[in-house]
Design a protein around this motif. Structure first.
Motif, mmCIF file in Angstrom:
data_model
loop_
_atom_site.group_PDB
_atom_site.id
_atom_site.type_symbol
_atom_site.label_atom_id
_atom_site.label_comp_id
_atom_site.label_asym_id
_atom_site.label_seq_id
_atom_site.Cartn_x
_atom_site.Cartn_y
_atom_site.Cartn_z
ATOM 1 N N ALA A 42 0.883 -1.367 0.377
ATOM 2 C CA ALA A 42 -0.261 0.159 -0.343
ATOM 3 C C ALA A 42 0.579 1.326 -0.265
ATOM 4 N N HIS A 46 -2.175 5.097 -2.549
ATOM 5 C CA HIS A 46 -3.169 3.868 -1.881
ATOM 6 C C HIS A 46 -3.689 3.981 -1.182
ATOM 7 N N HIS A 49 -2.957 3.905 2.418
ATOM 8 C CA HIS A 49 -1.604 3.741 2.942
ATOM 9 C C HIS A 49 -1.520 4.621 4.228
#
Length: 298
Positions: A42, A46, A49
């Protein structure tokens, strides 16, 4: 990939691909390794994240609390700084994120004494105070945390502007701390300490001195269980009473330095400092309290 509920941001824990349960070192190490893998999957940009950052920071913090490894704390701060930069004031986790970030900067400052951590923490504490205005349940906490950071900077740099701001913050915090509050003694004693420093560094009026004495007497009336706090408060009170009566050109009354009487049946015959401790009456309580790195005060 969906990140799960032990994350600070929190989705349902069953959505984690796999999680070792338990409190053993083995389980924690496995979960840290898993969280690193999730963060790698991630990256920045993303949608998960932020959650991956705070989850890994949370797990590393658990390990830091057990092992106190400075490398873990360094990594936690790096992760929390990145998470903080991803949240705006309108983000639902913004206050929690900046508070956690500032707390870890404080921990590293106390551990290593690097003023850069304190310098970075202060504006974050100010931002937290702005997000918790009067009436907010965390308003008093934000006041006290900012005051503590500014006190530490004053202890290191001696800027009277910091001391004046701390006094204002401590006054507001005291008004929000009723007598039954667990921090009432600390609120009284710390405000008295700051006013005491200001009085003896800048000079003050008799009314200033009387306010300090009144706060010190009110703090002693709280009967704190800490013998050290009792002793420091009595020493400061003795010095201020001596100063008051010097200004009035009369002999000061004796201050009772007998061991405090405790109401708790679990504490009997508490150890009280040797009479030579009276020498501390010539110094302020904030000058003799144990300090963190680089002379920062608690």
């Amino acid at each position: 990939m969906k990140l799960g509920g032990s994350f600070v941001g929190g989705c349902a824990s069953e959505e984690i691909p796999f999680r070792w349960w338990g409190t053993t070192d083995f389980a924690l190490e496995k979960n840290i390794a898993l969280s690193r893998t999730l963060l790698e999957g991630a990256p920045l940009g993303h949608p998960d994240h932020y959650l991956a950052l705070v989850d890994l920071a949370d797990l590393l913090h658990q390990r830091f609390m057990r092992e106190e490894d400075g490398k873990d704390l360094d990594e936690i701060i790096t992760l929390q700084r990145a998470a903080f930069q991803l949240t705006s004031p309108g983000h639902q986790e913004h206050l929690m994120t900046l508070t956690n970030f500032a707390d870890c900067l404080d921990k590293r400052f106390w551990k290593e004494g690097d003023m850069e951590d304190l310098v970075e923490a202060i504006p974050i504490r100010r931002a937290a105070l702005e997000l918790t205005p009067p009436g907010h349940q965390e308003h008093r906490t934000s006041l006290v945390r900012l005051a503590s950071c500014l006190e530490q900077r004053f202890s290191n740099e001696g800027a009277l502007e910091d001391l004046a701001e701390v006094i204002n913050l401590r006054r507001v915090a005291l008004k929000l701390t009723p007598t039954e509050h667990g921090e009432h003694f600390a609120s009284l004693a710390k405000l008295a300490d700051c006013l005491d420093l200001q009085y003896f560094k800048r000079g003050g009026t008799m009314s200033d001195l009387e306010e300090i004495i009144s706060l010190q007497q009110a703090a002693l009336a709280c009967n704190p269980l800490s013998t050290f706090d009792q002793a420091m408060c009595r020493a400061s009170l003795a010095r201020c009473l001596g100063e008051k009566h010097l200004r009035q050109h009369v002999t000061p009354p004796a201050v009772d330095f007998a061991p405090p009487v405790y109401n708790s049946p679990s504490i009997t015959d508490p150890i009280f400092p040797h009479p030579t401790f009276l020498l501390l009456a010539s110094r302020s309580r904030s000058e003799v309290r144990p300090r963190g790195p680089a002379g920062a005060s608690l």
